[in-house]
Design an enzyme around this catalytic site. Structure first.
Site, PDB file in Angstrom:
ATOM      1  CG  PHE A   2      -1.753  -1.253   1.144  1.00 14.41           C
ATOM      2  CD1 PHE A   2      -2.652  -1.150   0.771  1.00 14.41           C
ATOM      3  CD2 PHE A   2      -0.899  -2.504   2.004  1.00 14.41           C
ATOM      4  CE1 PHE A   2      -3.406  -2.924   1.015  1.00 14.41           C
ATOM      5  CE2 PHE A   2      -1.803  -3.300   2.402  1.00 14.41           C
ATOM      6  CZ  PHE A   2      -2.929  -3.285   1.278  1.00 14.41           C
ATOM      7  CB  SER A  40      -4.110  -6.901  -0.184  1.00 16.64           C
ATOM      8  OG  SER A  40      -3.787  -8.740   0.089  1.00 16.64           O
ATOM      9  CB  CYS A  47      -2.580  -6.250   5.516  1.00 15.11           C
ATOM     10  SG  CYS A  47      -2.817  -7.247   3.922  1.00 15.11           S
ATOM     11  CB  ALA A  67      -6.517 -14.256  12.652  1.00 11.66           C
ATOM     12  CB  THR A 150       5.996  13.729   7.185  1.00 11.92           C
ATOM     13  OG1 THR A 150       6.062  13.597   5.826  1.00 11.92           O
ATOM     14  CG2 THR A 150       7.871  14.388   7.515  1.00 11.92           C
TER      15      THR A 150
END
Length: 203
Positions: A2, A40, A47, A67, A150
């Site tokens: 990503f 995804s 993710c 999970a 940043t």
């Protein structure tokens, strides 16, 4: 993979317990016909794999399963129906890299310790964990709740960022306040540099 550029604000429709952890259905503006089961999507910076999806007259939605490890290490365990979360689809080859390379693998949680609203920006200060703080550098990149930002200043476990009005409008950051827990992913380059440094010390 990503970039930390949020492209949709999803809404959690339902959360169900399953043997592996939790199943979450998320309303989205994405056309679900444009991605496959198994795709995804970064949900609040975590993710996830799409396990079910539909375009509906009541709104498009997709489902993901989380999970036990994800529930233990991230804010996913605190999700509730009606909550908005930052969404980003995975990077495609040749796409513009507007933020920085983000894996969607959360390293830990940061806590908001200060928020100051200014006319042209909002200042946030966070406290990182002992494990993640060494990877956070002044003027370096960091992903917080899936948003590429940043780093402004660093002082021990504390670090800060400034958010512009556009970021506040298109993400969940306008809802974040002191005490909130945030999903934190350190810069991939910092992670690899630290690993290389370990071997240089033992070599």
């Amino acid at each position: 993979m990503f970039t930390g550029i949020v492209t949709d604000l999803g809404e959690i429709l339902s959360i169900d317990d399953i043997p592996a952890g939790k199943r979450t259905r998320i309303r989205t503006a994405y056309d679900t016909e444009t991605f496959d089961i198994g795709a995804s999507i970064a949900c609040a910076g975590v993710c996830h794999t799409v396990t079910s999806k539909a375009n509906s007259s009541n709104g498009n939605w997709f489902e993901v399963e989380s999970a036990a490890e994800t529930l233990a290490l991230t804010t996913v365990s605190d999700w509730t129906a009606g909550q908005q979360i930052n969404l980003e689809r995975s990077l495609t080859m040749g796409a513009e890299l507007g933020g920085h390379l983000v894996l969607g693998h959360v390293d830990g949680l940061a806590t908001v310790t200060k928020r100051e609203d200014h006319p042209d920006s909002v200042y946030f200060q966070f406290e990182a964990t002992e494990e993640t703080a060494p990877f956070i550098a002044k003027k370096g990149s960091i992903a917080l709740d899936g948003t590429s930002l940043t780093v402004n200043e660093v002082d021990g476990l504390l670090f800060s960022v400034f958010l512009i009005p556009h970021t506040l409008e298109v993400t969940t950051w306008s809802e974040r306040h002191v005490g909130d827990k945030i999903n934190l992913e350190v810069d991939m380059m910092a992670r690899y540099a630290a690993r290389l440094a370990e071997f240089s010390k033992t070599g």
